[in-house]
Design a protein around this motif. Structure first.
Motif, mmCIF file in Angstrom:
data_model
loop_
_atom_site.group_PDB
_atom_site.id
_atom_site.type_symbol
_atom_site.label_atom_id
_atom_site.label_comp_id
_atom_site.label_asym_id
_atom_site.label_seq_id
_atom_site.Cartn_x
_atom_site.Cartn_y
_atom_site.Cartn_z
ATOM 1 N N MET A 1 0.821 -1.211 0.000
ATOM 2 C CA MET A 1 0.000 0.000 0.000
ATOM 3 C C MET A 1 0.858 1.265 0.000
ATOM 4 S SD MET A 1 -2.909 -1.336 2.719
ATOM 5 C CE MET A 1 -3.596 0.262 3.039
ATOM 6 N N GLY A 2 1.913 1.235 0.824
ATOM 7 C CA GLY A 2 2.805 2.388 0.858
ATOM 8 C C GLY A 2 3.524 2.619 -0.455
ATOM 9 N N ARG A 3 4.001 1.516 -1.067
ATOM 10 C CA ARG A 3 4.697 1.650 -2.353
ATOM 11 C C ARG A 3 3.764 2.179 -3.441
ATOM 12 N NH1 ARG A 3 7.131 -3.314 -0.765
ATOM 13 N NH2 ARG A 3 5.570 -4.466 -1.981
ATOM 14 N N ASP A 4 2.542 1.666 -3.462
ATOM 15 C CA ASP A 4 1.588 2.130 -4.468
ATOM 16 C C ASP A 4 1.213 3.594 -4.244
ATOM 17 O OD1 ASP A 4 1.608 -0.269 -5.724
ATOM 18 O OD2 ASP A 4 -0.338 -0.954 -4.999
ATOM 19 N N LEU A 5 1.119 3.992 -2.977
ATOM 20 C CA LEU A 5 0.798 5.386 -2.686
ATOM 21 C C LEU A 5 1.888 6.313 -3.207
ATOM 22 C CD1 LEU A 5 -1.226 7.263 -1.232
ATOM 23 C CD2 LEU A 5 0.188 7.026 0.811
ATOM 24 N N LEU A 6 3.156 5.940 -2.988
ATOM 25 C CA LEU A 6 4.262 6.754 -3.484
ATOM 26 C C LEU A 6 4.333 6.741 -5.005
ATOM 27 C CD1 LEU A 6 7.059 5.797 -0.924
ATOM 28 C CD2 LEU A 6 5.801 7.954 -1.054
ATOM 29 N N ALA A 7 4.059 5.579 -5.581
ATOM 30 C CA ALA A 7 4.135 5.466 -7.034
ATOM 31 C C ALA A 7 3.013 6.212 -7.744
ATOM 32 C CB ALA A 7 4.093 3.984 -7.433
ATOM 33 N N SER A 8 1.952 6.544 -7.024
ATOM 34 C CA SER A 8 0.797 7.182 -7.663
ATOM 35 C C SER A 8 0.898 8.697 -7.710
ATOM 36 C CB SER A 8 -0.481 6.782 -6.914
ATOM 37 O OG SER A 8 -0.459 7.288 -5.589
ATOM 38 N N ARG A 9 1.957 9.280 -7.154
ATOM 39 C CA ARG A 9 2.011 10.738 -7.026
ATOM 40 C C ARG A 9 2.002 11.447 -8.369
ATOM 41 N NH1 ARG A 9 7.240 11.455 -3.432
ATOM 42 N NH2 ARG A 9 7.858 9.810 -4.880
ATOM 43 N N GLU A 10 2.839 10.991 -9.310
ATOM 44 C CA GLU A 10 2.931 11.687 -10.600
ATOM 45 C C GLU A 10 1.625 11.588 -11.373
ATOM 46 O OE1 GLU A 10 5.659 11.704 -14.682
ATOM 47 O OE2 GLU A 10 6.240 10.460 -12.961
ATOM 48 N N LEU A 11 1.041 10.394 -11.405
ATOM 49 C CA LEU A 11 -0.235 10.232 -12.104
ATOM 50 C C LEU A 11 -1.329 11.050 -11.434
ATOM 51 C CD1 LEU A 11 -2.033 8.925 -14.225
ATOM 52 C CD2 LEU A 11 -2.257 6.929 -12.717
ATOM 53 N N ALA A 12 -1.323 11.073 -10.102
ATOM 54 C CA ALA A 12 -2.322 11.854 -9.378
ATOM 55 C C ALA A 12 -2.209 13.338 -9.720
ATOM 56 C CB ALA A 12 -2.163 11.647 -7.869
ATOM 57 N N TRP A 13 -0.982 13.830 -9.831
ATOM 58 C CA TRP A 13 -0.786 15.246 -10.186
ATOM 59 C C TRP A 13 -1.316 15.539 -11.591
ATOM 60 C CZ3 TRP A 13 -0.047 19.904 -8.457
ATOM 61 C CH2 TRP A 13 0.415 20.898 -9.318
ATOM 62 N N ARG A 14 -1.058 14.657 -12.537
ATOM 63 C CA ARG A 14 -1.543 14.858 -13.903
ATOM 64 C C ARG A 14 -3.070 14.808 -13.956
ATOM 65 N NH1 ARG A 14 2.436 14.671 -17.708
ATOM 66 N NH2 ARG A 14 4.493 13.921 -17.008
ATOM 67 N N LEU A 15 -3.655 13.891 -13.215
ATOM 68 C CA LEU A 15 -5.118 13.807 -13.168
ATOM 69 C C LEU A 15 -5.713 15.045 -12.506
ATOM 70 C CD1 LEU A 15 -5.598 10.064 -12.134
ATOM 71 C CD2 LEU A 15 -6.024 11.059 -14.383
ATOM 72 N N LEU A 16 -5.037 15.541 -11.466
ATOM 73 C CA LEU A 16 -5.522 16.741 -10.786
ATOM 74 C C LEU A 16 -5.526 17.941 -11.721
ATOM 75 C CD1 LEU A 16 -6.278 18.398 -8.256
ATOM 76 C CD2 LEU A 16 -3.829 18.537 -7.730
ATOM 77 N N VAL A 17 -4.422 18.145 -12.431
ATOM 78 C CA VAL A 17 -4.339 19.272 -13.373
ATOM 79 C C VAL A 17 -5.404 19.136 -14.460
ATOM 80 C CG1 VAL A 17 -2.880 20.400 -15.092
ATOM 81 C CG2 VAL A 17 -1.895 19.653 -12.911
ATOM 82 N N ARG A 18 -5.579 17.916 -14.969
ATOM 83 C CA ARG A 18 -6.593 17.689 -16.007
ATOM 84 C C ARG A 18 -7.998 17.986 -15.499
ATOM 85 N NH1 ARG A 18 -8.549 11.763 -17.100
ATOM 86 N NH2 ARG A 18 -9.533 12.381 -15.126
ATOM 87 N N ASP A 19 -8.310 17.487 -14.302
ATOM 88 C CA ASP A 19 -9.660 17.647 -13.764
ATOM 89 C C ASP A 19 -9.980 19.098 -13.435
ATOM 90 O OD1 ASP A 19 -9.995 14.946 -14.023
ATOM 91 O OD2 ASP A 19 -9.631 14.488 -11.895
ATOM 92 N N ILE A 20 -9.006 19.815 -12.850
ATOM 93 C CA ILE A 20 -9.246 21.222 -12.514
ATOM 94 C C ILE A 20 -9.402 22.049 -13.781
ATOM 95 C CG2 ILE A 20 -8.181 23.279 -11.514
ATOM 96 C CD1 ILE A 20 -7.022 21.519 -9.339
ATOM 97 N N SER A 21 -8.574 21.775 -14.781
ATOM 98 C CA SER A 21 -8.682 22.508 -16.046
ATOM 99 C C SER A 21 -10.036 22.265 -16.692
ATOM 100 C CB SER A 21 -7.557 22.079 -16.992
ATOM 101 O OG SER A 21 -6.297 22.347 -16.432
ATOM 102 N N ALA A 22 -10.467 21.006 -16.712
ATOM 103 C CA ALA A 22 -11.754 20.676 -17.321
ATOM 104 C C ALA A 22 -12.913 21.256 -16.515
ATOM 105 C CB ALA A 22 -11.905 19.160 -17.427
ATOM 106 N N GLN A 23 -12.787 21.244 -15.193
ATOM 107 C CA GLN A 23 -13.870 21.719 -14.333
ATOM 108 C C GLN A 23 -14.184 23.182 -14.569
ATOM 109 O OE1 GLN A 23 -13.072 21.140 -10.170
ATOM 110 N NE2 GLN A 23 -14.729 22.462 -9.510
ATOM 111 N N TYR A 24 -13.158 24.009 -14.730
ATOM 112 C CA TYR A 24 -13.383 25.445 -14.869
ATOM 113 C C TYR A 24 -13.361 25.913 -16.321
ATOM 114 C CZ TYR A 24 -12.874 25.506 -9.843
ATOM 115 O OH TYR A 24 -13.058 25.279 -8.507
ATOM 116 N N ARG A 25 -12.798 25.106 -17.229
ATOM 117 C CA ARG A 25 -12.818 25.490 -18.639
ATOM 118 C C ARG A 25 -14.191 25.283 -19.247
ATOM 119 N NH1 ARG A 25 -9.108 22.341 -20.241
ATOM 120 N NH2 ARG A 25 -10.443 20.727 -21.126
ATOM 121 N N GLN A 26 -14.875 24.210 -18.860
ATOM 122 C CA GLN A 26 -16.175 23.876 -19.428
ATOM 123 C C GLN A 26 -17.305 24.451 -18.581
ATOM 124 O OE1 GLN A 26 -16.203 19.610 -19.747
ATOM 125 N NE2 GLN A 26 -14.410 19.556 -21.071
#
Length: 259
Positions: free
Chosen positions: A1-26
């Protein structure tokens, strides 16, 4: 669980940027949607209070700032609860086709929750300046209490997320639960001191977390430290259990979606 949590940081950041951009752009109003719900609710309550339709009682700070701040905290809790449910539901195609750390979609939603609160914070700071509300040094500790509030909401959301991915009833039932829950939380009124209603409000697990966050940011005097630490410990334990449940349940959810 700890390894997966650390490994998910970069993908989580990309998803966050995508979701925030889509949320306020549309959206026609963009970031105003972060301001409008608490503003409209506070305006309605202020009119009702001034007209004598509801007896709110006296609050530590001017009522417009009190209810606006409290509504921002409540909405942050609700967003943290809805976040895992919405994240898993939106990521169904990705979950079925790609193998990646499942924690990434949850971390992205958590980032979105804090981003939205940051936008609301601009309005809250403006109200504090407008009403000349003194800010105690304990406001530096308020984010810690806010994290505990978000932790409780995320734990509940993680429990419901796998079920919400399989059954649409979960997402439909959430508003039916949240609406009366709001009335049992001291958001639009101060914490009652006595009576059956006061007992119910104080048994509400959101109450000590939300009130402590508000106390640290306004008066600097925590009214229920024992309740805060008790519910915080409960929230942390629930979050760990919910995380394990989430990891165990998601493979079965993916299998059901693929069949």
């Amino acid at each position: 669980m700890g390894r997966d949590l650390l490994a998910s940081r970069e993908l989580a950041w990309r998803l966050l940027v995508r979701d925030i951009s889509a949320q306020y752009r549309q959206s026609l109003f963009g970031v105003l949607w972060a301001f409008l719900p608490p503003m409209i609710t506070a305006a309605g309550l202020l009119v009702a209070r001034n007209a004598g339709a509801v007896n709110i009682g006296e609050t530590e700070i001017p009522y417009p700032a009190y209810v606006m701040f409290s509504m921002a905290l409540w909405q942050t809790f609700v967003e943290s609860l809805n976040g895992p449910i919405g994240a898993v539901g939106a990521a169904k195609p990705m979950l079925a086709k790609i193998n990646f750390p499942r924690e990434a979609i949850i971390l992205a939603k958590l980032g979105e929750v804090f981003f939205n609160f940051g936008i609301k914070l601009i309005l809250i700071l403006g109200l504090f300046v407008w009403f000349q509300i003194p800010v105690p040094w304990s406001i530096l500790l308020a984010p810690v209490a806010l994290v505990h509030l978000v932790m409780l909401g995320t734990a509940i959301g993680l429990f419901l997320a796998p079920l919400g991915a399989l059954y649409g009833d979960v997402s439909k039932a959430i508003p039916l639960i949240v609406s009366p829950w709001l009335l049992l939380t001291p958001v639009i009124y101060p914490v009652p001191k006595e009576g059956l209603f006061a007992t119910v409000v104080n048994l509400n697990p959101v109450t000590p977390l939300l009130v402590t966050t508000r106390d640290l940011a306004t008066s600097g005097m925590v009214t229920n430290p024992a309740g805060f630490w008790g519910v915080s410990g409960l929230a942390f334990g629930l979050l760990l259990i919910a995380w394990v449940w989430y990891r165990l349940a998601i493979p079965f959810v993916v299998e059901r979606m693929s069949s």
